[in-house]
Design an enzyme around this catalytic site. Sequence first.
Site, mmCIF file in Angstrom:
data_model
loop_
_atom_site.group_PDB
_atom_site.id
_atom_site.type_symbol
_atom_site.label_atom_id
_atom_site.label_comp_id
_atom_site.label_asym_id
_atom_site.label_seq_id
_atom_site.Cartn_x
_atom_site.Cartn_y
_atom_site.Cartn_z
ATOM 1 N N ASP A 34 -2.706 -18.180 2.244
ATOM 2 C CA ASP A 34 -3.905 -18.848 1.694
ATOM 3 C C ASP A 34 -4.407 -19.908 2.668
ATOM 4 O O ASP A 34 -5.626 -20.051 2.893
ATOM 5 C CB ASP A 34 -3.635 -19.440 0.296
ATOM 6 C CG ASP A 34 -2.244 -20.027 0.150
ATOM 7 O OD1 ASP A 34 -1.417 -19.869 1.078
ATOM 8 O OD2 ASP A 34 -1.969 -20.659 -0.879
ATOM 9 N N LYS A 77 3.804 -15.376 2.450
ATOM 10 C CA LYS A 77 3.672 -16.149 1.206
ATOM 11 C C LYS A 77 5.097 -16.476 0.767
ATOM 12 O O LYS A 77 5.554 -16.117 -0.326
ATOM 13 C CB LYS A 77 2.898 -15.296 0.179
ATOM 14 C CG LYS A 77 2.473 -16.019 -1.070
ATOM 15 C CD LYS A 77 1.350 -17.010 -0.859
ATOM 16 C CE LYS A 77 1.067 -17.749 -2.161
ATOM 17 N NZ LYS A 77 0.217 -18.936 -1.985
ATOM 18 N N ASP A 87 -10.307 -8.487 8.512
ATOM 19 C CA ASP A 87 -11.743 -8.382 8.198
ATOM 20 C C ASP A 87 -12.406 -9.750 8.255
ATOM 21 O O ASP A 87 -13.526 -9.897 8.747
ATOM 22 C CB ASP A 87 -11.944 -7.773 6.809
ATOM 23 C CG ASP A 87 -12.098 -6.260 6.889
ATOM 24 O OD1 ASP A 87 -11.808 -5.701 7.963
ATOM 25 O OD2 ASP A 87 -12.498 -5.639 5.885
ATOM 26 N N ASP A 101 -4.817 -6.756 6.269
ATOM 27 C CA ASP A 101 -6.043 -6.038 5.911
ATOM 28 C C ASP A 101 -7.161 -7.054 5.649
ATOM 29 O O ASP A 101 -8.273 -6.956 6.183
ATOM 30 C CB ASP A 101 -5.737 -5.213 4.642
ATOM 31 C CG ASP A 101 -6.865 -4.272 4.274
ATOM 32 O OD1 ASP A 101 -7.821 -4.150 5.062
ATOM 33 O OD2 ASP A 101 -6.790 -3.659 3.192
ATOM 34 N N TYR A 154 0.814 -1.219 0.000
ATOM 35 C CA TYR A 154 0.000 0.000 0.000
ATOM 36 C C TYR A 154 0.850 1.273 0.000
ATOM 37 O O TYR A 154 0.346 2.362 -0.246
ATOM 38 C CB TYR A 154 -0.945 0.034 1.209
ATOM 39 C CG TYR A 154 -1.965 -1.090 1.233
ATOM 40 C CD1 TYR A 154 -2.148 -1.927 0.136
ATOM 41 C CD2 TYR A 154 -2.749 -1.321 2.358
ATOM 42 C CE1 TYR A 154 -3.062 -2.961 0.171
ATOM 43 C CE2 TYR A 154 -3.681 -2.353 2.390
ATOM 44 C CZ TYR A 154 -3.826 -3.176 1.292
ATOM 45 O OH TYR A 154 -4.743 -4.194 1.323
#
Length: 361
Positions: free
Chosen positions: A227, A195, A255, A251, A146
Site C-alpha cells: 500500500d 504485505k 500498470d 500486476d 492467480y
Amino acid sequence: MELKITCIPGDGIGPEIVAQAKKVLDKAGEVYGFQPVYTDILMGGASIDVHGVPLTDEAIETAKAAEAVLMGSIGGDTTKSPWYKLPPNLRPEAGLLKIRKALNLFANLRPALLYKELAGACPLKEEISAKGFDIMIMRELTGGLYFGARQTVEENGIRKATDTLTYDENEIRRIAIKGFEIARKRKQKVTSVDKANVLDSSRLWRAVVEEVAKDYPDVTLEHMLVDNCAMQLVKDPAQFDVILTENMFGDILSDEASMVTGSIGMLASASLNDSKFGLYEPSHGSAPDIAGMDVANPIATILSAAMMLRYSFDLDKAAVAIENAVQQVLKEGFRTGDIYSEGCEKVGCTKMGDLIAQRIQ
Ligand code: NAD
C-alpha cells in the site's frame, strides 16, 4: 557471433513494429559485431487463420530452439473480429498463455522510464516529473493468487468464493535471484514489496528475499508494504530502481508505474525463465484501429529488443546504444502520432525505425 531469435510478428500493428525492431537489431549487429538470425512463427489470429489454432506445437518447438523470442502483439478487435466468436481456448490470447507456460516464463520485467523529452505526457506534478525516474518492476508471473486453488460454493443460501495465495520458498528464491541480478546491471537497489504485516506468504517472501540478499552484498535491499509502494510511485518515483514483487501486487503496480510515464507506445517488457532465455514484447496490444497505416509507435518493441540484448545475450553496450539512439531521436524532435506534441516533427512507424537505426553508434 550469431543470435538465434524467434520472431512472432503476430496481428494488427505487430508485423510493422517487429520489422522496425529487426532493422534496429541488424544495425546494432553491424556496429557491435553480432548477427541476428530470425525465424518467424505464427501466433494469435495469424495462426488461427492458417492452422485453426492460436499456436501450434511446431511453433513452440521453434521458439524453444531459439535463444530468445521477440514478439509484436497478438489479437484483433474483440467486438468485430471472427477470432472472438471461437471458444476461449482457441482465441488469439490463448496462444500467449500457452507459450508463456511452455517456456516456463516466471519472471516478468516491465521498465517504467520517463524520458525528459516526454515529461509533458507524465500525469504527475512537474516538481515530481522534473526529477525523472527509471524503474524496473519485476513481477512473479506463474504463482500466487492467480494460480492457487479457488472455488465458489453456496452454503445455507449464501454464496461464498475462495482464492488461495501460495508460494513455496523455491518460487520466491528464483525470482529474487533474478531481481538481484538485474539490479546489478542497474543502480544496485532492490525494493521488495509485500504485505508482511498481514500475510504469511509475504512473511515467507521477505525471509527468502533476505536470504538471497546475502549473496549480493553490493545491492541495497529495502522492504516496502504494497500500500505504501502504491503511494510512493506517484509521490516520489525517483527513489526506485528494481521493485521485486509477487504476482498480483506486480500486476497492479506495473500498470500504475507505466501509466505515470504517460505513453503506451514507449513501454517495453520481458518475461524470463531460469536460464538466459526470454520473451520480449511491447506492453501494448495489437492496436487494430491503426494496423497497416504505418503510424504505430515502434519504440516499445525496439526497447524490448534492447532488453533482449542485455538480458538474454549480455550485449549491454549494444543495448545502451539502442536506448541512446531512441533518446537522440526524441531529443531531435521526431515523434509518432501517439507521443506527438506541438513543435515536433510527426513521422510514421517505418521512418521512426529508420531514424533510430541510423543513430546507433
Ligand atoms: P491496445 O494496446 O492494442 O490499444 C489501445 C490504444 O492504444 C489504441 O488506441 C491503440 O491505437 C493505441 N496504441 C497501442 N499501441 C500503440 C502504438 N505502438 N503506437 C501508437 N498507438 C498505440 O489495446 P486494446 O485496443 O485494448 O487491444 C487490442 C488487441 O490487443 C486485443 O485483441 C487485445 O486482446 C490485444 N492485446 C494483446 C497484448 C499482447 O499481445 N501481449 C496485450 C494487450 C492487448
